[in-house]
Design a protein around this motif. Sequence first.
Motif, short mmCIF file in Angstrom:
data_model
loop_
_atom_site.label_atom_id
_atom_site.label_comp_id
_atom_site.label_asym_id
_atom_site.label_seq_id
_atom_site.Cartn_x
_atom_site.Cartn_y
_atom_site.Cartn_z
N TRP A 69 0.82 -1.21 0.00
CA TRP A 69 0.00 0.00 0.00
C TRP A 69 0.86 1.26 0.00
N LYS A 91 -9.74 9.64 -5.09
CA LYS A 91 -10.49 8.52 -4.52
C LYS A 91 -9.57 7.33 -4.26
N GLU A 94 -7.36 7.98 -1.30
CA GLU A 94 -8.10 7.84 -0.04
C GLU A 94 -8.28 6.36 0.32
N LYS A 95 -8.58 5.53 -0.68
CA LYS A 95 -8.73 4.09 -0.43
C LYS A 95 -7.43 3.49 0.08
N SER A 98 -6.64 4.43 3.60
CA SER A 98 -7.48 3.64 4.52
C SER A 98 -6.88 2.24 4.71
N LYS A 99 -6.40 1.65 3.63
CA LYS A 99 -5.79 0.32 3.73
C LYS A 99 -4.49 0.37 4.52
#
Length: 192
Positions: A69, A91, A94-95, A98-99
């Motif tokens: 990540w 987007k 942001e994903k 989060s990961k």
Amino acid sequence: MQKIDFLKSIQEAKAKKDYDAMLVNAKTAMQAYPSDSEFQELLHDAQAYYVNQKLESDLLETLEEKEDWQGLQAVYLKLLSVFPDSKKLHKLLEKVRSKIEKKAEKEKENFYKKAEEQIKEMINKKQLEDAESACYEILGLDPNNRTVLHLLAKTQHQIDQEIESALSLYYKTAVPNLKKEYKAHKEDYVRV
């Protein structure tokens, strides 16, 4: 170079799907004609094509399969520097953030579970001072860790029991010896 030459070089690069060249030519055209709205639009298009091409690369797929990540985040940030207006990139970024946070939280949980298991093992092996030190070390990182607080209390209770047992043994042997010594040599002792 004249405007028509810039337009031609940008269109040729686009036709060849050479989005790297398209982006470079569009940036060069913008430097030569900074207020030209046509070049601004072409630069925007070049950025979008470039980013979309990079988002479909095997590298990103490989990074995602490996769950790298941080590597993926670095690529997204680099692409975002090329095309800051990309909603898709925002987007995706942001994903991936989060990961990264979930992965860090999971690693933290695993760290604490492993530490708790090691402390329990130390307690079972009667390595109480080491267990107590390990508890304080973990509590220094996470003062509200209930499991470690419980293990610390358990460890300190066992340490107290060992001390009481040792003192009890000492008094059982020392007091009778002292009484014998006192009876034998009363004149050497002062009563208080």
